[in-house]
Design an enzyme around this catalytic site. Structure first.
Site, PDB file in Angstrom:
ATOM      1  N   GLU A 260      -7.780   1.243   7.985  1.00 16.02           N
ATOM      2  CA  GLU A 260      -8.197   0.576   9.219  1.00 16.02           C
ATOM      3  C   GLU A 260      -8.133   1.526  10.412  1.00 16.02           C
ATOM      4  O   GLU A 260      -8.946   1.423  11.337  1.00 16.02           O
ATOM      5  CB  GLU A 260      -7.307  -0.650   9.473  1.00 16.02           C
TER       6      GLU A 260
ATOM      7  N   ASP B 145      -2.237   0.947   6.360  1.00 18.53           N
ATOM      8  CA  ASP B 145      -2.216   2.312   6.871  1.00 18.53           C
ATOM      9  C   ASP B 145      -1.755   2.342   8.322  1.00 18.53           C
ATOM     10  O   ASP B 145      -1.828   1.344   9.043  1.00 18.53           O
ATOM     11  CB  ASP B 145      -3.589   2.980   6.723  1.00 18.53           C
TER      12      ASP B 145
END
Length: 345
Positions: A121, A69
């Site tokens: 994250e 991400d």
């Protein structure tokens, strides 16, 4: 398999361009599933997709863990010579590419290594939390984050997200006897502490809300604190300090991640240091001011460290860019480190 430089750089260019072409902000990691299936097929690695849309390539008891991400704000990929730009080029698809290539090389050599492209994250680390709660254990973990290609991160600060809700008495502003804004603005100033030195916590107000009418004093006052604190500082002490300033208000913790610190003799750290030294590169051990999945993944194994290509100053900016040379150096560093860790395993 020879680590032929131009071959690896061309593979890195292709892989990174593929990953950058898919916009994967936190919550939309599933859009990359097709890319990971293609990578798995090309490199002869098994693919596992989890419920949080984390992607795992290969099998093994050593984990190379980066994240798929990115922060919001798409930047289309572009290539100029050996420099590649795009959202996530530095944080952290560049490091992820180095890890994928290193895993492919080591699996071909018989050292079983797994790569994890974890989800979320940049938000609440749902992928790392899912991995921890799964009960899966690894002998060593290297976390892939940009560390300027020559640095190895051995310490990250902890994170506290604190919500403060205060309540007052609404009155007409022309005849008010009290004002909750005036009452608690000093508390914000007295509680706050801007980032100054690593050994002191930063307590930064990021959201303040109060009132909804131009001629009525507000009945509610809300402030959110983003707190980062180093290893050795107590979470309880921070909460007590803020609670004391906001007497009579309700404090809740929205997220809590403890700080992490490992020593230079940790096997993963030593292997990475030697992995750089074998290339004639002098490594440096550093402390990071933020938090990462390393803070959570240390509960799986004490042999953990963070390393990756890319200039960390470019994280989350509009100027994310990385060179193929950086990715190549990082790939060799991972390979050298994995050879040592595999022998010890």
């Amino acid at each position: 398999m020879q680590l032929e430089k131009e071959l690896l750089k061309q593979k890195a260019r292709k892989l990174l361009e593929q990953l950058l072409s898919v916009y994967t902000p936190s919550g939309q990691e599933g859009l990359a599933k097709g890319i990971f299936q293609k990578i798995a097929d090309e490199l002869n690695l098994n693919l596992y997709v989890t419920s949080t849309n984390s992607f795992f390539l290969g099998d093994g008891e050593i984990l190379l863990a980066s994240h798929i991400d990115t922060v919001p704000g798409y930047i289309p990929p572009s290539i100029l010579g050996e420099e590649i730009t795009g959202r996530g080029a530095v944080d952290a698809k560049g490091p992820l590419v180095s890890m994928i290539l290193a895993s492919w090389i080591m699996n071909e050599r018989g050292c079983k290594v797994q790569v994890g492209a974890l989800s979320d994250e940049e938000n609440k680390s749902a992928g790392a939390r899912e991995l921890v709660s799964s009960g899966k254990r690894f002998s060593h973990i290297i976390v892939g984050e940009p560390t300027n290609t020559t640095h190895i991160a051995v310490e990250y600060r902890g994170l506290l997200r604190i919500n403060v809700n205060c309540h007052g008495k609404p009155e007409h502003s022309s005849s008010a006897t009290d004002n909750i804004i005036l009452k608690y603005i000093p508390a914000i100033l007295e509680s706050s502490q801007l980032p100054s030195q690593y050994s002191s916590p930063s307590i930064v107000p990021t959201i303040v809300r109060s009132g909804d009418s131009p001629n009525v004093t507000p009945s509610d006052f809300y402030v959110h604190f983003d707190v980062r604190y180093p290893y050795g500082i107590s979470e309880g002490d921070i909460l007590s300090k803020i609670s004391e300033k906001f007497e009579g208000c309700d404090l809740t913790v929205g997220e809590s991640i403890p700080p992490v610190k490992v020593g230079p003799s940790t096997p993963a750290v030593r292997a990475l240091m030697r992995g750089l030294l074998q290339q004639g590169v002098k490594p440096s051990l550093v402390r990071k001011g933020g938090t990462s999945d390393m803070n959570l993944l240390i509960s799986i194994t004490p042999s953990i460290a963070t390393y990756g290509p890319g200039d960390s100053r470019l994280e989350h900016t509009e100027f994310e860019r990385i060179t193929l040379d950086e990715i190549y150096i990082a790939t060799l560093t991972y390979v050298n480190a994995l050879e040592e860790l595999c022998l010890k395993h």
